[in-house]
Design an enzyme around this catalytic site. Structure first.
Site, mmCIF file in Angstrom:
data_model
loop_
_atom_site.group_PDB
_atom_site.id
_atom_site.type_symbol
_atom_site.label_atom_id
_atom_site.label_comp_id
_atom_site.label_asym_id
_atom_site.label_seq_id
_atom_site.Cartn_x
_atom_site.Cartn_y
_atom_site.Cartn_z
ATOM 1 N N ASP A 22 14.220 -0.826 -19.427
ATOM 2 C CA ASP A 22 15.171 -0.426 -18.738
ATOM 3 C C ASP A 22 14.588 -0.763 -17.252
ATOM 4 O O ASP A 22 13.600 -1.547 -17.290
ATOM 5 C CB ASP A 22 15.429 1.180 -18.742
ATOM 6 C CG ASP A 22 14.061 2.013 -18.546
ATOM 7 O OD1 ASP A 22 12.965 1.430 -18.505
ATOM 8 O OD2 ASP A 22 14.450 3.170 -18.050
ATOM 9 N N ASP B 215 12.776 0.533 -14.671
ATOM 10 C CA ASP B 215 11.489 1.115 -14.329
ATOM 11 C C ASP B 215 10.534 0.734 -15.515
ATOM 12 O O ASP B 215 9.407 1.123 -15.416
ATOM 13 C CB ASP B 215 11.308 2.261 -13.627
ATOM 14 C CG ASP B 215 11.726 3.529 -14.716
ATOM 15 O OD1 ASP B 215 12.304 3.178 -15.581
ATOM 16 O OD2 ASP B 215 11.290 4.514 -14.275
ATOM 17 N N SER C 186 15.673 4.193 -12.708
ATOM 18 C CA SER C 186 15.289 4.106 -14.269
ATOM 19 C C SER C 186 16.639 3.066 -14.474
ATOM 20 O O SER C 186 16.984 1.979 -14.260
ATOM 21 C CB SER C 186 15.413 5.347 -14.756
ATOM 22 O OG SER C 186 15.185 5.065 -16.085
ATOM 23 N N ASP D 108 10.202 2.567 -18.339
ATOM 24 C CA ASP D 108 9.244 3.475 -19.154
ATOM 25 C C ASP D 108 10.113 3.798 -20.244
ATOM 26 O O ASP D 108 10.020 4.713 -20.963
ATOM 27 C CB ASP D 108 9.269 4.812 -18.218
ATOM 28 C CG ASP D 108 10.781 5.535 -17.850
ATOM 29 O OD1 ASP D 108 11.731 4.558 -18.141
ATOM 30 O OD2 ASP D 108 10.745 6.392 -17.392
#
Length: 446
Positions: free
Chosen positions: A240, A242, A100, A244
């Protein structure tokens, strides 16, 4: 949290804490727990742009194949796209290799069930139980019963087409700066907003394996602010590693975190009669100003502990459809089963266009209380629970703030940190309060 799983999957320094050997074992045990009763199940696997992601993916895929699971590689793809495709394609489970917003040396493994949701605590503990058995007695098929590995790098376009259907507006005429964090959204986010008609300036869109989240993305907004002002853009959106999470920058260069975005999107849903139970679900980390502003706007709030998985659990239990975190996880359960930065960005821009208001005007729906947050590195974050001296330091600050503010101290779910947060009316006082608690924590939890 378990031995391996934290608040958001398994995470650690790649090749030191999160090794290829551990990833292989997680593939075998996680795959078996999630699909053990299914013959040759199908499991999707995605990854972010970290240099360690291919190593961990290869090991995890080997573990999945070894129990007879068929694996479809999706390549570099946002976490919410993996969750969506799991349901869309009827996969038995899926896995995302990502840490992340963490720095490049970290990596992680997130599992999703066939429903596209992250795993329950009980399921994670069951995986850990198999991982810690003294003898691995899980299936080891041979010959044609072995799992098959295939690759499909085009399915991600199905995610793009799905996102387009969640909004009503044409983005033609808008100038938007996108910060893709040199992460999983670097390809899809600019494509999505361009296909909707916007003029897109993309930064953080040239990953090289080493630069994910490096002074870019949702946790480092300066570069995005500079580009929004330089290009006189209508707004900026930062994801960010990833994708999400979402953080926005308005037309004046002011940053808008998840609290602002939840308040704006929540009111839009409420006005349309589409906000279930007229309630937004968020965590105890949301700003005091968020709770006061949402109440003034005629909506209710429900608080959970920190972590988007706990927000989602509360949403499912109570039948709510909007929730999120100050950090930028926004969950629109009418559309997807996890935090989705690209989806949230579309909803925000769509509302902005339908109201014909600049983002700086919509931002005024919430008045934010001054907040100070300090991350305190510690040797053992588990020592926080019940520590008498830390509790006394917190109590002393609470007495000073009284009804004019609050303090929150909690361990990070993904790092060896204790987060100390205080809110109130005067920033200088808050800084002193937070430091007084942090100093005690540094001594007590060394």
């Amino acid at each position: 949290m378990g031995k391996y799983f934290g608040t958001d999957g398994v995470r650690g320094i790649a090749n030191l804490e999160l090794t290829a050997e551990l990833a292989y074992k997680m593939g075998r045990c996680g795959g078996y727990v999630l699909t053990g009763q299914t013959k040759q199940p199908s499991i999707l696997v995605g990854q972010d742009t970290r240099i360690s992601s291919p190593m961990l993916e290869s090991a995890l895929v080997a573990g999945l194949l070894s129990i007879g699971a068929n694996v479809i590689r999706l390549g570099v793809i946002p976490t919410p796209a993996v969750a969506y495709l799991t349901r869309k394609l009827g996969a038995d489970a899926s896995v995302m290799i990502t840490a992340s917003h963490n720095p490049v040396e970290d990596n992680g493994i997130k599992f999703f069930g066939s429903d596209g949701f992250k795993l329950s605590d009980e399921t994670e503990l069951e995986i850990e139980r198999y991982m810690d058995l003294s003898m691995d007695e899980l299936p080891r098929p041979i010959g044609i019963e072995l799992g098959k590995l295939t690759e499909n790098l085009t399915w991600k376009q199905q995610y793009i087409e799905f996102l387009k259907k969640t909004i009503q507006s044409d983005f033609t005429g808008l100038k938007i700066v996108l910060d893709c964090a040199n992460g999983a959204a670097y390809e899809l986010a600019p494509r999505l907003f361009c296909e909707l008609g916007a003029t897109v300036i993309a930064i953080g869109a040239h990953p090289n394996g080493y630069n994910i989240n490096d002074h870019c993305g949702s946790t480092h907004s300066k570069a995005l602010i500079d580009e929004v002002l330089r290009h006189n853009a209508d707004l900026g959106l930062a994801f960010d590693g990833d994708a999400d999470r979402l953080i926005a920058i308005d037309d004046t260069g002011a940053e808008m975190d998840g609290d602002y975005l939840l308040a704006i999107c929540g009111e839009a849903l409420s006005r349309a009669g589409k906000l279930n139970h007229n309630t937004i679900v968020t965590t105890v980390m949301s700003n005091l100003g968020f709770f006061k502003s949402v109440k003034a706007l005629g909506m209710n709030t429900l608080q959970t502990t920190v972590g988007d998985r706990y927000v989602i659990e509360a949403m499912l239990k109570g039948g709510y459809n909007l929730g999120g975190e100050q950090s930028g996880h926004l969950i629109f359960l009418d559309y997807n089963t996890t935090g989705d930065g690209m989806l949230a960005g579309l909803q925000l821009v769509d509302h902005m266009l339908q109201t014909c208001e600049k983002l700086s005007v919509l931002k005024q729906k919430m008045n934010k209380f001054p907040q100070v947050l300090m991350n305190v590195p510690v040797g053992d974050k588990h020592k926080l629970n019940g520590n008498v001296k830390v509790n006394a330091a917190v109590k002393a600050v609470e007495d000073q703030l009284a009804e004019h503010g609050r303090v929150l101290v909690r361990p990070s779910g993904t790092e060896s940190l204790i987060r100390v947060m205080a809110e109130g009316s005067e920033i200088s006082l808050l800084e002193g309060y937070v430091k007084s608690i942090a100093d005690v924590i540094t001594v007590e939890l060394a």
